[in-house]
Scaffold this motif. Structure first.
Motif, PDB file in Angstrom:
ATOM      1  N   CYS A  64      45.940 -29.563  14.262  1.00 14.32           N
ATOM      2  CA  CYS A  64      45.372 -30.102  13.023  1.00 14.32           C
ATOM      3  C   CYS A  64      45.901 -31.502  12.753  1.00 14.32           C
ATOM      4  O   CYS A  64      46.056 -31.915  11.591  1.00 14.32           O
ATOM      5  CB  CYS A  64      45.665 -29.186  11.826  1.00 14.32           C
ATOM      6  SG  CYS A  64      44.901 -27.562  11.984  1.00 14.32           S
TER       7      CYS A  64
ATOM      8  N   SER B  97      43.077 -22.051   9.141  1.00 16.08           N
ATOM      9  CA  SER B  97      42.132 -23.167   9.118  1.00 16.08           C
ATOM     10  C   SER B  97      41.173 -23.029  10.291  1.00 16.08           C
ATOM     11  O   SER B  97      41.510 -22.440  11.326  1.00 16.08           O
ATOM     12  CB  SER B  97      42.865 -24.506   9.205  1.00 16.08           C
ATOM     13  OG  SER B  97      43.766 -24.654   8.123  1.00 16.08           O
TER      14      SER B  97
ATOM     15  N   ARG C 194      33.917 -16.443   4.523  1.00 13.58           N
ATOM     16  CA  ARG C 194      34.060 -17.782   5.101  1.00 13.58           C
ATOM     17  C   ARG C 194      34.399 -17.726   6.584  1.00 13.58           C
ATOM     18  O   ARG C 194      34.337 -18.748   7.275  1.00 13.58           O
ATOM     19  CB  ARG C 194      35.133 -18.557   4.341  1.00 13.58           C
ATOM     20  CG  ARG C 194      34.762 -18.832   2.884  1.00 13.58           C
ATOM     21  CD  ARG C 194      35.931 -19.482   2.135  1.00 13.58           C
ATOM     22  NE  ARG C 194      36.350 -20.729   2.760  1.00 13.58           N
ATOM     23  CZ  ARG C 194      37.453 -21.410   2.411  1.00 13.58           C
ATOM     24  NH1 ARG C 194      38.220 -20.938   1.414  1.00 13.58           N
ATOM     25  NH2 ARG C 194      37.778 -22.534   3.015  1.00 13.58           N
TER      26      ARG C 194
ATOM     27  N   ASP D 126      37.339 -25.121  11.999  1.00 16.01           N
ATOM     28  CA  ASP D 126      36.410 -26.242  11.905  1.00 16.01           C
ATOM     29  C   ASP D 126      35.296 -25.922  10.921  1.00 16.01           C
ATOM     30  O   ASP D 126      34.601 -24.898  11.057  1.00 16.01           O
ATOM     31  CB  ASP D 126      35.809 -26.555  13.279  1.00 16.01           C
ATOM     32  CG  ASP D 126      36.868 -27.037  14.262  1.00 16.01           C
ATOM     33  OD1 ASP D 126      37.912 -27.528  13.785  1.00 16.01           O
ATOM     34  OD2 ASP D 126      36.657 -26.907  15.478  1.00 16.01           O
ATOM     35  N   GLY D 127      35.120 -26.760   9.947  1.00 15.57           N
ATOM     36  CA  GLY D 127      34.038 -26.583   8.985  1.00 15.57           C
ATOM     37  C   GLY D 127      34.292 -25.532   7.934  1.00 15.57           C
ATOM     38  O   GLY D 127      33.376 -25.196   7.178  1.00 15.57           O
ATOM     39  N   CYS D 128      35.523 -24.987   7.840  1.00 18.41           N
ATOM     40  CA  CYS D 128      35.820 -23.933   6.865  1.00 18.41           C
ATOM     41  C   CYS D 128      36.240 -24.494   5.510  1.00 18.41           C
ATOM     42  O   CYS D 128      36.394 -23.737   4.555  1.00 18.41           O
ATOM     43  CB  CYS D 128      36.917 -23.010   7.396  1.00 18.41           C
ATOM     44  SG  CYS D 128      36.371 -21.975   8.765  1.00 18.41           S
ATOM     45  N   GLY D 129      36.520 -25.776   5.442  1.00 20.43           N
ATOM     46  CA  GLY D 129      36.980 -26.338   4.183  1.00 20.43           C
ATOM     47  C   GLY D 129      38.450 -26.083   3.984  1.00 20.43           C
ATOM     48  O   GLY D 129      39.259 -26.180   4.918  1.00 20.43           O
ATOM     49  N   ALA D 130      38.831 -25.739   2.764  1.00 20.42           N
ATOM     50  CA  ALA D 130      40.239 -25.517   2.439  1.00 20.42           C
ATOM     51  C   ALA D 130      40.790 -24.337   3.231  1.00 20.42           C
ATOM     52  O   ALA D 130      40.060 -23.402   3.569  1.00 20.42           O
ATOM     53  CB  ALA D 130      40.392 -25.260   0.941  1.00 20.42           C
TER      54      ALA D 130
END
Length: 321
Positions: free
Chosen positions: A23, A259, A309, A261-265
């Motif tokens: 990250c 975390s 999510r 990719d594209g998951c947001g927080a």
């Protein structure tokens, strides 16, 4: 349902290659893994042709929502037959318990009225013949005939009165118990027929995502074969691979932040399982170099609110909280 082994191998191999860093932060430890789902496969215990499939892949359904239906002509006929047999058995039990029918009792009463009238006539004739015999007006044989006729008519009256008393009585105890058992057997057969008929229509056991539909309308579905696979939010979990050096710092119930990719927080998850066996190890001897490559699988779950999510097979990275 587990993620295919090829995906597990590739993700775990990546975990071996990148046990630390990620990250964009090379200073903090992170663990790699993937999301996985425990699918609920909805099937019928009965075979049949698929007639209704009101859901589609990717659709969210509530608990109790209809998922599919199979043809049920045979089961409906069996249920109707069981219902009719129960009604017949119950009617027969009621008939046994109440004695003869009112019409039959009316016939016996009419016969009794006729017999009482005949008995009165024969009794009157007997009194006349007795007086005539005293004055010598008739022979003894005629008096004897009148006396026998009066006795016969009186006996007929007593017989019909007894029949009326019997008609008012219920059936014998053994007969009623046997018929009551027949009623219970018919009721159980109806319950079984109802259950079998209900199996032809299946509803969602819980709210969740329709992950896949395995048959099309018109196809024959064998008994026990899943037609719809559901993924309730509580059935989504995270599998992570932790280096041996970091394993001692983790415990069941500990919170991690996941975390993707594209998951947001980041998504909070809690560890609910830590494997006791190392994966992808050398065959016999653990050298100092090979120990650095040992990884252990841990499992964690997000809250039901956060679970949507994540998607099965999705690569993830987690850091301790």
């Amino acid at each position: 349902m587990r993620i295919p082994s090829a995906l597990s191998l590739s993700l775990s191999a990546a975990a071996l290659l990148l046990p630390l860093g990620g990250c964009g932060n090379d200073n903090g430890a992170f663990f790699q893994g993937y999301a996985e789902g425990d699918f609920v496969y909805v099937a019928s215990s009965e075979a049949g042709r698929l007639t209704e499939l009101p859901v589609r892949r990717g659709q969210q359904v509530e608990a109790g929502a209809p998922l599919f239906a199979l043809d049920a002509e045979r089961e409906t006929a069996a249920r109707n037959q069981a219902s009719a047999q129960l009604a017949a058995a119950a009617a027969q039990l009621e008939d046994i318990a109440t004695g003869k029918r009112p019409a039959e009792v009316d016939v016996t009463r009419a016969q009794l009225a006729q017999a009482e009238a005949a008995s009165r006539r024969s009794a009157t004739q007997l009194r006349r013949d007795t007086e005539q015999f005293r004055i010598g007006g008739i022979a003894r044989s005629q008096l004897d005939d009148s006396r026998e006729q009066a006795r016969s008519d009186a006996a007929r009256v007593r017989e019909l009165k007894a029949q009326l008393d019997v008609a008012a009585l219920p059936g014998r105890d053994d007969q009623r118990l046997a018929q009551a058992a027949q009623v219970e057997a018919a009721r159980a057969a109806l319950a079984q027929a109802d259950w079998t008929l209900a199996q032809k229509r299946q509803a969602a056991p819980a709210a969740g995502l329709v992950f896949d539909t395995l048959y099309r309308v018109g196809e024959w579905v064998p008994a026990g074969s899943p037609v719809v696979s559901l993924l309730p939010p509580g059935n989504i979990k995270v599998r992570l691979f932790v280096p041996q050096a970091a394993l001692g710092a983790l415990k069941v119930g500990q919170q991690l932040m996941v975390s993707c990719d594209g998951c947001g927080a980041p998504i909070p998850v809690r560890v609910d399982y830590i494997s006791t066996q190392a994966e992808y190890t050398p065959p016999v001897i653990y050298s100092r170099e090979s120990r650095g490559k040992l990884v252990y699988m841990i499992q964690a779950r997000p809250t039901p609110e956060m679970a949507p999510r994540l998607h099965p097979g999705q690569p993830l990275e987690a850091v301790p909280q």
